[in-house]
Design a protein around this motif. Structure first.
Motif, short mmCIF file in Angstrom:
data_model
loop_
_atom_site.label_atom_id
_atom_site.label_comp_id
_atom_site.label_asym_id
_atom_site.label_seq_id
_atom_site.Cartn_x
_atom_site.Cartn_y
_atom_site.Cartn_z
N VAL A 23 0.86 -1.19 0.00
CA VAL A 23 0.00 0.00 0.00
C VAL A 23 0.89 1.24 0.00
CG1 VAL A 23 -1.73 1.27 1.35
CG2 VAL A 23 -1.86 -1.22 1.18
N THR A 24 0.46 2.28 -0.70
CA THR A 24 1.23 3.52 -0.72
C THR A 24 0.41 4.69 -0.20
OG1 THR A 24 0.60 3.95 -3.03
CG2 THR A 24 2.68 2.80 -2.66
N LEU A 25 1.07 5.53 0.56
CA LEU A 25 0.53 6.82 1.00
C LEU A 25 1.68 7.82 0.94
CD1 LEU A 25 -1.67 6.16 4.18
CD2 LEU A 25 -2.44 7.11 1.99
N GLY A 26 1.54 8.83 0.08
CA GLY A 26 2.64 9.77 -0.07
C GLY A 26 3.90 9.05 -0.49
N ALA A 27 4.98 9.25 0.27
CA ALA A 27 6.26 8.60 -0.02
C ALA A 27 6.52 7.43 0.91
CB ALA A 27 7.39 9.61 0.07
N ALA A 28 5.45 6.82 1.42
CA ALA A 28 5.56 5.63 2.26
C ALA A 28 5.01 4.43 1.50
CB ALA A 28 4.80 5.81 3.57
N PHE A 29 5.78 3.34 1.51
CA PHE A 29 5.32 2.08 0.93
C PHE A 29 5.22 1.06 2.05
CE2 PHE A 29 5.88 -2.13 -0.89
CZ PHE A 29 5.03 -2.10 -1.99
N PHE A 30 4.01 0.52 2.23
CA PHE A 30 3.76 -0.45 3.28
C PHE A 30 3.76 -1.85 2.65
CE2 PHE A 30 1.60 3.54 4.05
CZ PHE A 30 2.04 3.89 5.32
N GLY A 31 4.87 -2.54 2.73
CA GLY A 31 4.97 -3.86 2.14
C GLY A 31 4.09 -4.85 2.88
N GLU A 32 3.21 -5.51 2.16
CA GLU A 32 2.27 -6.43 2.78
C GLU A 32 2.77 -7.87 2.76
OE1 GLU A 32 -0.50 -6.15 4.53
OE2 GLU A 32 -0.17 -4.00 4.56
N SER A 33 3.14 -8.37 1.59
CA SER A 33 3.55 -9.76 1.51
C SER A 33 4.25 -9.99 0.18
CB SER A 33 2.33 -10.68 1.64
OG SER A 33 2.72 -12.03 1.79
N MET A 34 4.97 -11.12 0.09
CA MET A 34 5.62 -11.50 -1.15
C MET A 34 5.58 -13.02 -1.26
SD MET A 34 9.59 -10.76 -0.11
CE MET A 34 10.33 -11.54 1.34
N PHE A 35 5.82 -13.52 -2.47
CA PHE A 35 5.83 -14.96 -2.65
C PHE A 35 6.84 -15.34 -3.71
CE2 PHE A 35 3.30 -13.79 -6.24
CZ PHE A 35 3.38 -14.84 -7.14
#
Length: 210
Positions: free
Chosen positions: A117-129
């Motif tokens: 998820v992104t807000l402004g210049a922040a990226f909130f990494g949720e998951s990867m596979f």
């Protein structure tokens, strides 16, 4: 609790994020870790073996080409916190430009990826596979390069795992994280900007400043 996309974004903006106990649990709860995992954007560790893998793997990389496929790939494991409500919410955020995926392809096959998820210049990494060797490491390398190149200031990984730590992620106290978050959400960044995604270009940019 039931969430709207707007309430979900508000939670991220104040430093909390939702999870479910498992995929079949309809209930969500907010998480506010005492210590937060983050990836310093100038501190990604790209080993010689990973650099060779990026150059020689033959994979292709895309962004937002198959967001649902990446979320489903992340949820395709024995234990997952991604229930149907979260999957729907993330899809809505992707459609509104607040959630993004980065995909790794082996020919026509989706073999790895990461979303957040992104807000402004922040990226909130949720998951990867990963469905191929090193696919998640390659996805992270391309993601870090994109975040740095597109003006992001904060890459939140929520928790610190041994895998993330081996690539340069660290853990910071909640107060330090929230200070960084408060600043990052006020800065503009563009996840979808056009970039040179050639393997050599990505490796060069990462190794020049890390």
């Amino acid at each position: 609790m039931s969430l709207s996309p707007e309430l979900l974004l508000h939670g991220y903006s104040i430093g909390i994020f939702p999870m479910a106990e498992h995929r079949d649990d309809p209930d969500l709860f907010w998480v506010d870790p005492k210590f937060r995992g983050i990836f310093p954007l100038d501190g990604f560790h790209i080993s010689r073996s990973l650099a060779r893998r990026i150059r020689n793997c033959g994979y292709t990389v895309s962004i937002n080409r198959d967001f649902p496929g990446v979320v489903d790939g992340c949820a395709d494991r024995t234990d997952t916190w991604i229930n149907q409500e979260l999957r729907t919410l993330y899809q809505k955020l992707n459609q509104s430009g607040h959630a993004h995926s980065l995909e790794i392809w082996d020919g026509p096959n989706l073999v790895g990826g990461v979303y957040g998820v992104t807000l402004g210049a922040a990226f909130f990494g949720e998951s990867m596979f990963s469905r191929r060797k090193d696919a998640s490491k390659i996805a992270l390398a391309y993601l870090v390069d994109r975040l740095r190149s597109c003006g992001f200031k904060l890459f939140d990984t929520q928790f610190l795992t041994a895998h993330l730590a081996s690539l340069g992620a660290i853990e910071v106290p909640r107060a330090q994280y929230r200070n960084a978050l408060e600043e990052a959400v006020t800065i503009a960044a563009d996840f979808s900007a056009d970039l040179d995604q050639s393997p050599d270009g990505v490796i060069q940019r990462i190794t020049q400043t890390s």
